[in-house]
Motif scaffolding. Structure first.
Motif, mmCIF file in Angstrom:
data_model
loop_
_atom_site.group_PDB
_atom_site.id
_atom_site.type_symbol
_atom_site.label_atom_id
_atom_site.label_comp_id
_atom_site.label_asym_id
_atom_site.label_seq_id
_atom_site.Cartn_x
_atom_site.Cartn_y
_atom_site.Cartn_z
ATOM 1 N N ALA A 191 0.845 -1.135 -0.032
ATOM 2 C CA ALA A 191 -0.081 0.024 -0.057
ATOM 3 C C ALA A 191 0.953 1.171 -0.113
ATOM 4 O O ALA A 191 0.640 2.248 -0.767
ATOM 5 N N ALA A 192 2.128 1.324 0.624
ATOM 6 C CA ALA A 192 2.902 2.525 0.834
ATOM 7 C C ALA A 192 3.432 2.474 -0.675
ATOM 8 O O ALA A 192 3.699 3.797 -1.251
ATOM 9 N N ARG A 193 3.893 1.592 -1.318
ATOM 10 C CA ARG A 193 4.207 1.505 -2.740
ATOM 11 C C ARG A 193 3.389 2.473 -3.650
ATOM 12 O O ARG A 193 3.801 3.269 -4.610
ATOM 13 N N LEU A 194 2.138 1.877 -3.567
ATOM 14 C CA LEU A 194 1.094 2.405 -4.308
ATOM 15 C C LEU A 194 0.622 3.720 -4.001
ATOM 16 O O LEU A 194 0.639 4.549 -5.193
ATOM 17 N N ALA A 231 11.350 15.857 -7.375
ATOM 18 C CA ALA A 231 12.533 15.029 -7.122
ATOM 19 C C ALA A 231 12.706 14.962 -5.599
ATOM 20 O O ALA A 231 13.185 13.966 -5.181
ATOM 21 N N CYS A 232 12.379 15.989 -4.863
ATOM 22 C CA CYS A 232 12.777 15.962 -3.452
ATOM 23 C C CYS A 232 11.597 15.112 -2.801
ATOM 24 O O CYS A 232 11.894 14.269 -1.902
ATOM 25 N N LEU A 245 12.427 11.554 -0.495
ATOM 26 C CA LEU A 245 11.804 11.382 0.941
ATOM 27 C C LEU A 245 11.078 9.847 0.866
ATOM 28 O O LEU A 245 10.778 9.459 1.820
ATOM 29 N N MET A 246 10.185 9.643 -0.486
ATOM 30 C CA MET A 246 9.523 8.147 -0.453
ATOM 31 C C MET A 246 10.548 7.185 -0.258
ATOM 32 O O MET A 246 9.951 6.386 0.458
ATOM 33 N N GLY A 247 11.733 7.283 -0.813
ATOM 34 C CA GLY A 247 12.637 6.201 -0.217
ATOM 35 C C GLY A 247 12.986 6.026 1.055
ATOM 36 O O GLY A 247 12.794 4.782 1.374
ATOM 37 N N ARG A 248 13.050 6.925 1.966
ATOM 38 C CA ARG A 248 12.950 6.645 3.247
ATOM 39 C C ARG A 248 11.504 6.266 3.790
ATOM 40 O O ARG A 248 11.808 5.342 4.848
ATOM 41 N N LEU A 249 10.546 6.844 3.351
ATOM 42 C CA LEU A 249 9.236 6.241 3.982
ATOM 43 C C LEU A 249 9.066 4.952 3.734
ATOM 44 O O LEU A 249 8.499 4.134 4.582
ATOM 45 N N PRO A 268 7.319 2.369 6.373
ATOM 46 C CA PRO A 268 6.110 3.012 5.982
ATOM 47 C C PRO A 268 5.143 3.471 7.037
ATOM 48 O O PRO A 268 4.733 4.691 7.348
ATOM 49 N N ARG A 269 4.961 2.531 7.940
ATOM 50 C CA ARG A 269 3.808 2.667 8.905
ATOM 51 C C ARG A 269 4.431 3.714 9.988
ATOM 52 O O ARG A 269 3.587 4.462 10.577
ATOM 53 N N GLU A 270 5.535 3.558 10.378
ATOM 54 C CA GLU A 270 5.903 4.593 11.213
ATOM 55 C C GLU A 270 6.461 5.890 10.908
ATOM 56 O O GLU A 270 6.197 6.899 11.440
ATOM 57 N N ARG A 271 6.778 6.012 9.500
ATOM 58 C CA ARG A 271 7.237 7.184 9.177
ATOM 59 C C ARG A 271 5.972 7.906 8.140
ATOM 60 O O ARG A 271 6.314 8.877 7.485
ATOM 61 N N ALA A 272 5.045 7.224 8.087
ATOM 62 C CA ALA A 272 3.739 8.174 7.328
ATOM 63 C C ALA A 272 3.529 9.329 7.839
ATOM 64 O O ALA A 272 3.391 10.550 7.073
#
Length: 309
Positions: free
Chosen positions: A229-232, A265-266, A270-274, A278-282
């Motif tokens: 779901a995070a990737r989507l 691009a920024c 940030l998405m790479g880190r998310l 994903p659950r903790e960094r949303a």
């Protein structure tokens, strides 16, 4: 029809305060002022993108901001909290209704009163403002309340919220400022940024996975799993911005296209880190990447205004 799990959960006992009038602070907490920003921002983007001079139109602008945020968005929060009170008893038991701080059925009464007040506030904004308010309020009730309760499925529910938080306020701002149907470029941007907001709504669902699963609500993290779901969500947020960049170039707004490209691009960084957690960094991404997303909205709005769109 609600699932057996959801029906059983609805019958669970909740702490209920004695039947009395709710306090001002509890009502304000129910309306969740922190959520108003997105709709107000989208309304301002719409007003700017219309290209209409703001001089002499400040009353409409301010009234529209009140309608988009405290009124319509506030109504949607009250409606959602009332019909989600048993889910919140699992996910967030300290909220006004499951905690018992909102007495009796006052959660429902506040939602109904705020619906009526929202329509009253929309009347001075003309047929475009009033019509948009009616649409948004119907969507708010359809999202949370039976029999539709769109939020039971993350695909439909997130689409309804994204449209009402981004597209409808943007449309309303442009239509109210112009007193007419917005131009095609304005409509395209409102639609594209609404599409991308579907991903933002998916990230918001990460905080309630356990309660959603137990209550039969099929959010996308429940249906697909948190990582997929995070990737989507990341793809859904990024793709519309790529289309926006292409449209900005086609409409000869190259500086805006460059700015949106830089912001995207920024976000990708940030998405790479998310995606690592994903659950903790949303929540962290919503404070960083989503901020860059909405800045791009305003950049495009100024570009259209400058180009006479």
């Amino acid at each position: 029809m609600a699932s057996a799990k959801e029906t059983n959960l609805t019958l669970a006992p909740l702490r209920v305060a004695p039947a009395s009038l709710p306090g001002f602070r509890v009502c304000l907490e129910l309306l969740k002022p922190v959520t108003w920003f997105a709709a107000i921002w989208a309304f301002v983007c719409g007003a700017v993108s219309s290209g209409a001079p703001l001089a002499g139109r400040w009353p409409e602008l301010l009234l529209g901001m009140v309608l988009a945020g405290p009124m319509v968005c506030g109504t949607s929060q009250a409606v959602n909290d009332w019909f989600d009170r048993h889910v919140d008893a699992i996910n967030e038991p300290d909220r006004p209704i499951p905690s018992g701080r909102m007495p009796g059925r006052w959660g429902l009464y506040v939602a109904l009163i705020w619906t009526a007040l929202s329509l009253a506030v929309a009347v001075p904004l003309g047929r475009w403002g009033f019509g948009a308010a009616v649409f948004a309020l119907l969507a708010a009730w359809a999202y949370s309340a039976p029999p539709l309760r769109l939020k039971r499925n993350g695909w439909w529910g997130n689409a309804a919220v994204a449209l009402c938080y981004e597209g409808v306020p943007w449309f309303t701002g442009a239509a109210v400022m112009r007193g007419a149907l917005p131009s095609a470029p304005v409509l395209w941007l409102a639609l594209l940024y609404s599409f991308g907001a579907h991903g933002i709504m998916t990230l918001n669902d990460f905080k309630s996975v356990e309660g959603d699963r137990r209550s039969g609500i099929r959010s996308l993290p429940v249906q697909l799993g948190v990582a997929p779901a995070a990737r989507l969500a990341c793809v859904v947020m990024a793709l519309p911005q790529l289309v926006v960049i292409g449209l900005m170039i086609a409409w000869d707004h190259r500086l805006a296209a460059f700015a949106v490209g830089l912001l995207l691009a920024c976000q990708l960084g940030l998405m790479g880190r998310l995606l690592q957690r994903p659950r903790e960094r949303a929540p962290w991404y919503n404070a960083t990447g989503t901020t860059l997303y909405v800045i791009g909205m305003l950049v495009c709005a100024f570009a259209l205004a400058g180009g006479g769109a």
